[in-house]
Design an enzyme around this catalytic site. Structure first.
Site, short mmCIF file in Angstrom:
data_model
loop_
_atom_site.label_atom_id
_atom_site.label_comp_id
_atom_site.label_asym_id
_atom_site.label_seq_id
_atom_site.Cartn_x
_atom_site.Cartn_y
_atom_site.Cartn_z
CG PHE A 1 2.14 -6.17 -11.39
CD1 PHE A 1 2.17 -5.74 -12.70
CD2 PHE A 1 2.35 -5.25 -10.38
CE1 PHE A 1 2.42 -4.42 -13.00
CE2 PHE A 1 2.60 -3.93 -10.69
CZ PHE A 1 2.64 -3.51 -12.00
N GLY A 2 -0.77 -9.92 -10.92
CA GLY A 2 -1.03 -11.31 -10.59
C GLY A 2 -1.58 -11.43 -9.18
CB VAL B 1 -1.29 -11.10 -3.30
CG1 VAL B 1 -0.44 -11.07 -2.05
CG2 VAL B 1 -0.80 -10.07 -4.28
N GLY C 1 -4.03 -8.64 -8.17
CA GLY C 1 -3.60 -7.31 -8.62
C GLY C 1 -3.27 -7.31 -10.08
CG ASP D 1 -1.25 2.83 -8.56
OD1 ASP D 1 -2.15 3.69 -8.39
OD2 ASP D 1 -1.50 1.65 -8.84
#
Ligand SMILES: *[C@@H]1O[C@H](CO)[C@@H](O)[C@H](O)[C@H]1NC(C)=O
Ligand SMILES: *[C@@H]1O[C@H](CO)[C@@H](O)[C@H](O)[C@H]1NC(C)=O
Ligand SMILES: *[C@@H]1O[C@H](CO)[C@@H](O)[C@H](O)[C@H]1NC(C)=O
Length: 814
Positions: A507-508, A510, A505, A621
């Site tokens: 943000f990094g 998963v 994602g 979102d």
């Protein structure tokens, strides 16, 4: 011979579309002049349903006939025999059939009669009188005498040297341009502020300029379409707005209804859309709550006395008659030890009784305010760069509103006894760091202890099934968020192996993990490049951990170790809704009752975020891939809170980023960076339509038109053919009235204007009730602007921001 002349003259005007007349020429009714680029046209017109004739300026190439300026708004001609001419002295006059002057321009400066004068219509919409050879200066301009419309390039405010004041006043009715009830005015009694007046009364205050926006217009953000600003010096005080992209057409209008609207011309739809109305809710009614009270539309009742104040008349107050306002619980005695209490997140009070100094800093401001007993409050005049300047208030503080996003701080004078009760400004500075360090230590020990104890318990206790069927939130007050050791997560995720990766994602990555006790978890590993500070991260984690609802993905713990920060969520075996909805085979699992169950689940989760949780969260979102499904097909919203933290702080502090996903973003959010619970409602509406149709809004294709899914649904609804929208796989399980109701509610949620959209609570009610629904207005963004790159990936991701291409980030230029 005479007739021929007129024909020749008329021909010349028409054929060459002149933009200029000189002092010997007249414009007769029926003739017009047109600006060089054909943008604006000037001539005689009648408003619809009226036979009166007026001289005005209207848009020519786009929105033909939309009037932006009227000369003789109060003195119409009653027939078509009027004419407009420029005198040798440089004055514009309108004469009627008998030759009487019914309107004339006021000339502000002396002109030499030796110079030749002309009047010219510019492409900005400005009609100017100037010397023929002097293109730079004008001796008169229509921009100084606005009607009801503000266009880029105009100034709104006061010229202190000449005394010229530029107000905007609404038309009386749609058919009558004469002076109406509503005036937009720059009041300069104290620190200047923009107001909308209803006759002599204040209807709405946009609030004082704070260096970034008007304090009361939190939704006004730096954007890529126009820039706005405020000029304040010895000679002038005015607001201006200028286009960044000059191919955009925009105007601001004060309507005859009193509605103050920012409009944008949408070429592909051939219509004006309202992209911002400064008055958003009832709290924008001037003085609704009286003095020393704050209006918060999310509270019920909306009005509340500020801390340290109580209703002047408790009886009336309890009956929702708030106009008398509040008074101090403890009166001021003007003693030397009085101080100030900080109130945050507010729209600054009425500045008519204020004083300002642009060179002071906040400390000097406090000292000045403290010295004068009648000074009740102070704040920074300009909030950019940490704040500068000084703004003081005398007397009662009126018209304060609570604004969670982009609100400001205000320091209000308090007696010593009040300050003792809680934090005064001075005390805060010393105590806060000490207290917070202590608190953090205590909390860490506590959390650590709780986690240890928890680990000892049996498998399954970590995920508590606290949901009963109506989806109520647990009312637990204590936050139990375990800090999980990095080594445990390494082990659980097979050292973050690629095989365990569920998705990547914004943000990094998963990862799926299995804890020692067999519990499955999803581990979100925040990328190291994230600029978020440790404190913000912790704060975010604590915030998120407080949100517990059966339709939200649960945060089980976190891990902070060196550069690593990770969040551990419950694992959702059925992954994202997109993996079902848009898959030919798996979509068959989603029969109609299941879809209803999912829609209700999303709505309940969203309702909790918006309304029921102690913190108000705007998701920003919301999209199918952020809806995860557990083994019972319960919908759980993911990625809440993170968007708020990452996006929120960044929008505020530095880059003005708009974070969201194209296709789900409400027009006011995508266009202007405004988000509110109503932009989440928009995304919810898109979700509902997608769930009913099994099609993606973005990337939707229809052979007959280029509308997106919303536009398609709208078109079908208008033709009474809504059922054609329903996914074919639903054929058997469908409940006709429920399906139609869902589509209708979906369309209500995606309406163009945020204020038309229902709240989530009323959307749920509409969906569950049998009553008649209001007809939807046209939706926002129903055509596809960019048809090339759809940016969609078909892979389902796990609670991440989905794929990076999918999530767009708009950098708003200043
Ligand atoms: C502008 O509006 C204010 C407030 O109604 C009024 O006092 C002032 O005279 C107006 N000025 C002009 C030029 O119309
Ligand atoms: C300006 O807007 C037009 C139309 O909206 C667009 O095509 C163009 O690329 C924009 N130009 C810039 C410099 O952003
Ligand atoms: C306090 O401020 C008010 C308003 O500006 C002013 O009239 C008054 O003279 C001031 N008093 C003192 C003591 O400075």
């Amino acid at each position: 011979m005479f007739q021929l002349c007129i024909i020749v003259l008329f021909y010349a005007v028409c054929a060459k579309a002149l933009d200029t007349i000189n002092a010997s020429q007249t414009i007769k009714d029926g003739q017009t002049i047109v600006s060089a680029q054909q943008t604006f046209e000037l001539g005689f017109f009648s408003p619809k349903n009226s036979t009166n004739r007026y001289v005005g300026i209207w848009y020519k190439t786009i929105s033909y006939g939309t009037v932006m300026w009227v000369a003789n708004r109060n003195t119409p001609l009653t027939n078509t025999l009027g004419e407009l001419s420029l005198t040798l002295q440089g004055i514009l006059v309108i004469r009627n059939a008998s030759g009487d002057v019914i309107w004339s321009s006021i000339r502000s400066s002396l002109v030499s009669l030796k110079k030749k004068l002309v009047a010219q219509l510019l492409d900005t919409g400005n009609f100017i009188v100037r010397e023929e050879t002097d293109h730079g200066n004008s001796i008169w301009q229509s921009f100084d005498y606005p009607t009801d419309t503000f266009v880029p390039g105009m100034k709104f405010g006061k010229d202190l040297v000449t005394g010229l004041e530029r107000n905007f006043t609404s038309w009386k009715t749609e058919d009558d341009p004469s002076l109406g009830k509503y005036t937009v005015w720059l009041d300069i009694q104290g620190y200047p502020q923009m107001m909308v007046l209803d006759g002599p009364n204040i209807r709405f205050r946009a609030g004082p300029w704070n260096g970034v926006r008007y304090s009361g217009e939190p939704n006004l953000r730096p954007n890529s379409i126009y820039k706005y600003g405020f000029v304040l010096d010895q000679r002038e005080m005015y607001y201006h707005f200028d286009l960044i992209n000059t191919s955009v057409v925009t105007r601001v209008v004060i309507k005859h209804t009193g509605s103050f609207e920012r409009l944008l011309w949408i070429e592909s739809r051939q219509e004006w859309i309202v992209y911002l109305t400064p008055q958003t809710d009832n709290c924008d009614r001037y003085g609704l709550c009286g003095s020393f009270a704050s209006c918060n539309i999310n509270n019920s009742p909306a009005c509340g006395c500020l801390k340290g104040f109580e209703p002047k008349s408790p009886d009336q107050w309890s009956m929702a008659d708030w106009f008398q306002g509040c008074r101090r619980s403890t009166p001021l005695d003007c003693g030397p030890r009085e101080g100030f209490r900080k109130y945050s997140n507010i729209k600054l009070p009425d500045t008519r009784w204020s004083w300002f100094d642009q060179s002071m800093n906040l400390n000097e401001c406090e000292r000045v305010c403290k010295r004068n007993c009648s000074c009740t409050a102070y704040t920074s005049q300009n909030i950019t760069g940490g704040g500068s300047g000084c703004l003081l208030w005398f007397g009662d503080l009126m018209d304060i509103k609570t604004i969670l996003e982009n609100g400001q701080d205000l320091f209000i004078r308090m007696p010593l006894s009040e300050l003792g009760k809680s934090s005064g400004v001075k005390q805060v500075k010393i105590i806060v760091p000490v207290v917070s360090v202590l608190l953090f230590l205590i909390l860490s020990v506590y959390i650590f202890y709780r986690f240890k104890r928890k680990k000892l318990r049996q498998r399954g206790t970590l995920i508590e099934d606290h949901g009963n069927d109506d989806g109520n939130a647990t009312s637990k007050d204590d936050v139990e968020l375990p800090l999980i050791d990095l080594s445990i997560l390494r082990k659980a995720t097979n050292n973050f192996s690629d095989d365990n990766k569920l998705g990547e994602g914004g943000f990094g990555p998963v990862y799926k993990g299995v804890m020692e006790n067999g519990q499955e978890v999803a581990v979100k590993r925040l990328s190291r490049t994230s600029t978020q500070g440790l404190d913000e991260f912790k704060n975010e984690v604590i915030t998120t951990s407080k949100l517990q609802h059966r339709n939200l993905v649960r945060l089980l713990g976190c891990c902070i170790k060196g550069a690593e920060s990770m969040l551990v969520y419950e694992y959702m075996s059925n992954k994202g809704l997109d993996s079902f909805l848009f898959d030919d085979d798996r979509s068959k699992v989603l029969d109609w009752p299941t879809r209803v169950h999912i829609i209700k689940g999303i709505a309940r989760g969203l309702l909790y975020l918006h309304q029921d949780s102690r913190l108000r969260i705007i998701h920003r979102d919301l999209k199918v891939s952020n809806i995860l499904l557990d083994h019972d097909m319960n919908a759980k919203i993911s990625d809440f809170g993170m968007a708020r933290s990452f996006g929120g702080n960044q929008i505020e502090a530095n880059t003005n980023r708009v974070v969201g996903t194209y296709g789900y973003m409400a027009p006011e959010y995508a266009g202007d960076g405004i988000f509110s619970i109503k932009s989440d409602v928009f995304s919810f509406g898109v979700l509902v339509l997608e769930i009913v149709s099994g099609k993606r809004n973005r990337g939707f294709f229809h052979k007959d038109h280029s509308n997106n899914l919303i536009g398609h649904a709208w078109g079908l609804h208008k033709e009474g053919k809504s059922l054609e929208l329903v996914a074919p796989s639903l054929n058997e399980s469908i409940n006709l009235s429920e399906v139609l109701r869902a589509i209708h509610v979906g369309l209500l949620c995606v309406q163009q204007r945020p204020e038309d959209r229902p709240t989530v609570a009323s959307a749920i009610q509409m969906f569950l009730s049998e009553g008649e629904l209001p007809p939807p207005n046209p939706p926002g963004f129903f055509y596809e602007k960019v048809t090339t790159d759809t940016g969609y990936s078909n892979s389902s991701t796990y609670g991440t921001n989905s794929t990076n291409e999918l999530t767009i980030t708009m950098l708003a230029a200043r």
